[in-house]
Design a protein around this motif. Structure first.
Motif, PDB file in Angstrom:
ATOM      1  N   THR A  16     -14.727 -41.692 -85.554  1.00 35.48           N
ATOM      2  CA  THR A  16     -14.146 -41.129 -86.761  1.00 35.48           C
ATOM      3  C   THR A  16     -12.759 -41.685 -87.035  1.00 35.48           C
ATOM      4  O   THR A  16     -12.253 -41.564 -88.135  1.00 35.48           O
ATOM      5  CB  THR A  16     -14.088 -39.594 -86.676  1.00 35.48           C
ATOM      6  OG1 THR A  16     -13.367 -39.223 -85.499  1.00 35.48           O
ATOM      7  CG2 THR A  16     -15.492 -39.000 -86.635  1.00 35.48           C
ATOM      8  N   ALA A  17     -12.144 -42.340 -86.056  1.00 33.45           N
ATOM      9  CA  ALA A  17     -10.802 -42.886 -86.227  1.00 33.45           C
ATOM     10  C   ALA A  17     -10.714 -44.401 -86.137  1.00 33.45           C
ATOM     11  O   ALA A  17      -9.749 -44.995 -86.606  1.00 33.45           O
ATOM     12  CB  ALA A  17      -9.851 -42.278 -85.179  1.00 33.45           C
ATOM     13  N   THR A  18     -11.728 -45.060 -85.529  1.00 27.98           N
ATOM     14  CA  THR A  18     -11.587 -46.480 -85.188  1.00 27.98           C
ATOM     15  C   THR A  18     -12.885 -47.252 -85.380  1.00 27.98           C
ATOM     16  O   THR A  18     -13.958 -46.778 -85.019  1.00 27.98           O
ATOM     17  CB  THR A  18     -11.150 -46.620 -83.708  1.00 27.98           C
ATOM     18  OG1 THR A  18     -10.000 -45.821 -83.480  1.00 27.98           O
ATOM     19  CG2 THR A  18     -10.849 -48.054 -83.349  1.00 27.98           C
ATOM     20  N   PHE A  19     -12.765 -48.467 -85.896  1.00 32.90           N
ATOM     21  CA  PHE A  19     -13.874 -49.425 -85.921  1.00 32.90           C
ATOM     22  C   PHE A  19     -13.722 -50.309 -84.686  1.00 32.90           C
ATOM     23  O   PHE A  19     -12.635 -50.800 -84.397  1.00 32.90           O
ATOM     24  CB  PHE A  19     -13.807 -50.296 -87.178  1.00 32.90           C
ATOM     25  CG  PHE A  19     -14.893 -51.337 -87.218  1.00 32.90           C
ATOM     26  CD1 PHE A  19     -16.116 -51.030 -87.767  1.00 32.90           C
ATOM     27  CD2 PHE A  19     -14.700 -52.588 -86.665  1.00 32.90           C
ATOM     28  CE1 PHE A  19     -17.143 -51.975 -87.782  1.00 32.90           C
ATOM     29  CE2 PHE A  19     -15.710 -53.539 -86.670  1.00 32.90           C
ATOM     30  CZ  PHE A  19     -16.929 -53.227 -87.232  1.00 32.90           C
ATOM     31  N   GLY A  20     -14.815 -50.530 -83.957  1.00 31.91           N
ATOM     32  CA  GLY A  20     -14.768 -51.379 -82.761  1.00 31.91           C
ATOM     33  C   GLY A  20     -14.116 -50.687 -81.585  1.00 31.91           C
ATOM     34  O   GLY A  20     -13.251 -51.246 -80.922  1.00 31.91           O
ATOM     35  N   VAL A  21     -14.512 -49.449 -81.302  1.00 30.68           N
ATOM     36  CA  VAL A  21     -13.932 -48.645 -80.229  1.00 30.68           C
ATOM     37  C   VAL A  21     -14.081 -49.373 -78.893  1.00 30.68           C
ATOM     38  O   VAL A  21     -15.187 -49.740 -78.499  1.00 30.68           O
ATOM     39  CB  VAL A  21     -14.613 -47.263 -80.157  1.00 30.68           C
ATOM     40  CG1 VAL A  21     -14.025 -46.425 -79.034  1.00 30.68           C
ATOM     41  CG2 VAL A  21     -14.516 -46.551 -81.491  1.00 30.68           C
ATOM     42  N   ALA A  22     -12.966 -49.560 -78.181  1.00 31.70           N
ATOM     43  CA  ALA A  22     -12.973 -50.333 -76.943  1.00 31.70           C
ATOM     44  C   ALA A  22     -13.924 -49.763 -75.903  1.00 31.70           C
ATOM     45  O   ALA A  22     -14.677 -50.506 -75.274  1.00 31.70           O
ATOM     46  CB  ALA A  22     -11.559 -50.420 -76.373  1.00 31.70           C
ATOM     47  N   SER A  23     -13.917 -48.451 -75.703  1.00 31.82           N
ATOM     48  CA  SER A  23     -14.743 -47.860 -74.652  1.00 31.82           C
ATOM     49  C   SER A  23     -16.231 -47.866 -74.985  1.00 31.82           C
ATOM     50  O   SER A  23     -17.059 -47.657 -74.108  1.00 31.82           O
ATOM     51  CB  SER A  23     -14.281 -46.419 -74.382  1.00 31.82           C
ATOM     52  OG  SER A  23     -14.467 -45.629 -75.547  1.00 31.82           O
ATOM     53  N   GLN A  24     -16.596 -48.121 -76.229  1.00 27.17           N
ATOM     54  CA  GLN A  24     -17.988 -48.067 -76.654  1.00 27.17           C
ATOM     55  C   GLN A  24     -18.552 -49.412 -77.104  1.00 27.17           C
ATOM     56  O   GLN A  24     -19.717 -49.501 -77.450  1.00 27.17           O
ATOM     57  CB  GLN A  24     -18.141 -47.058 -77.792  1.00 27.17           C
ATOM     58  CG  GLN A  24     -17.746 -45.657 -77.415  1.00 27.17           C
ATOM     59  CD  GLN A  24     -18.644 -45.091 -76.320  1.00 27.17           C
ATOM     60  OE1 GLN A  24     -19.835 -45.359 -76.265  1.00 27.17           O
ATOM     61  NE2 GLN A  24     -18.063 -44.322 -75.422  1.00 27.17           N
ATOM     62  N   THR A  25     -17.732 -50.452 -77.146  1.00 25.81           N
ATOM     63  CA  THR A  25     -18.190 -51.762 -77.603  1.00 25.81           C
ATOM     64  C   THR A  25     -18.392 -52.674 -76.401  1.00 25.81           C
ATOM     65  O   THR A  25     -17.493 -52.832 -75.577  1.00 25.81           O
ATOM     66  CB  THR A  25     -17.184 -52.375 -78.589  1.00 25.81           C
ATOM     67  OG1 THR A  25     -17.062 -51.498 -79.705  1.00 25.81           O
ATOM     68  CG2 THR A  25     -17.636 -53.744 -79.055  1.00 25.81           C
ATOM     69  N   LYS A  26     -19.566 -53.260 -76.304  1.00 23.77           N
ATOM     70  CA  LYS A  26     -19.906 -54.105 -75.157  1.00 23.77           C
ATOM     71  C   LYS A  26     -20.680 -55.328 -75.631  1.00 23.77           C
ATOM     72  O   LYS A  26     -21.482 -55.260 -76.546  1.00 23.77           O
ATOM     73  CB  LYS A  26     -20.801 -53.344 -74.170  1.00 23.77           C
ATOM     74  CG  LYS A  26     -20.264 -52.009 -73.730  1.00 23.77           C
ATOM     75  CD  LYS A  26     -19.085 -52.147 -72.812  1.00 23.77           C
ATOM     76  CE  LYS A  26     -18.617 -50.769 -72.369  1.00 23.77           C
ATOM     77  NZ  LYS A  26     -17.211 -50.694 -72.149  1.00 23.77           N
ATOM     78  N   MET A  27     -20.441 -56.462 -74.962  1.00 19.00           N
ATOM     79  CA  MET A  27     -21.295 -57.618 -75.176  1.00 19.00           C
ATOM     80  C   MET A  27     -22.501 -57.412 -74.262  1.00 19.00           C
ATOM     81  O   MET A  27     -22.343 -57.150 -73.065  1.00 19.00           O
ATOM     82  CB  MET A  27     -20.575 -58.931 -74.862  1.00 19.00           C
ATOM     83  CG  MET A  27     -21.365 -60.130 -75.308  1.00 19.00           C
ATOM     84  SD  MET A  27     -20.423 -61.609 -75.785  1.00 19.00           S
ATOM     85  CE  MET A  27     -19.341 -61.894 -74.433  1.00 19.00           C
TER      86      MET A  27
END
Length: 142
Positions: free
Chosen positions: A98-109
């Protein structure tokens, strides 16, 4: 735009029922020293679409951009798919909060770790939202 009377009396209680923001260039919302060729968002009624081209510059994935008002997903985290396009071609699972696009903790290659500042991401994704329409449009017309 199409307006519909939902509640109230007189000139109150009107709601937009059909609306299209058009593509908005929101590159100015970029965070953490990323660079990007294209960072656009669009909302048509309840559907939000993002287009990201040429996201690069960091050897570890960190949050990408602030979420513009009126474009957040309903859920705490939604997901979309993208691709690393410069070197590996690997798939990215991209987290949106709800606050961020490309959340670090949820984005993975998916097939490897994001481990090179030379990696470049491209992402096109959509999700549904019921958050209120923005009172002002973010960024500039794209």
């Amino acid at each position: 735009w199409r307006w519909q009377k939902r509640t109230g009396a007189g000139n109150t209680g009107w709601t937009v029922t059909n609306w299209d923001t058009g593509w908005r260039n929101v590159a100015a919302t970029i965070l953490n020293s990323w660079t990007v060729s294209t960072l656009k968002v669009r909302r048509v009624n309840q559907t939000v679409a993002w287009s990201v081209v040429g996201l690069t510059g960091l050897a570890a994935w960190v949050n990408v951009a602030s979420m513009p008002t009126g474009f957040a997903p309903d859920a705490i985290v939604a997901f979309g798919l993208g691709r690393e396009t410069a070197i590996t071609g690997n798939t990215l699972r991209v987290g949106i909060s709800t606050a961020t696009f490309g959340v670090a903790s949820q984005t993975k290659m998916v097939e490897a770790a994001w481990s090179s500042a030379s990696y470049t991401a491209s992402v096109d994704l959509t999700y549904v939202t019921s958050v209120a329409w923005p009172t002002t449009l973010p960024g500039t017309a794209a």
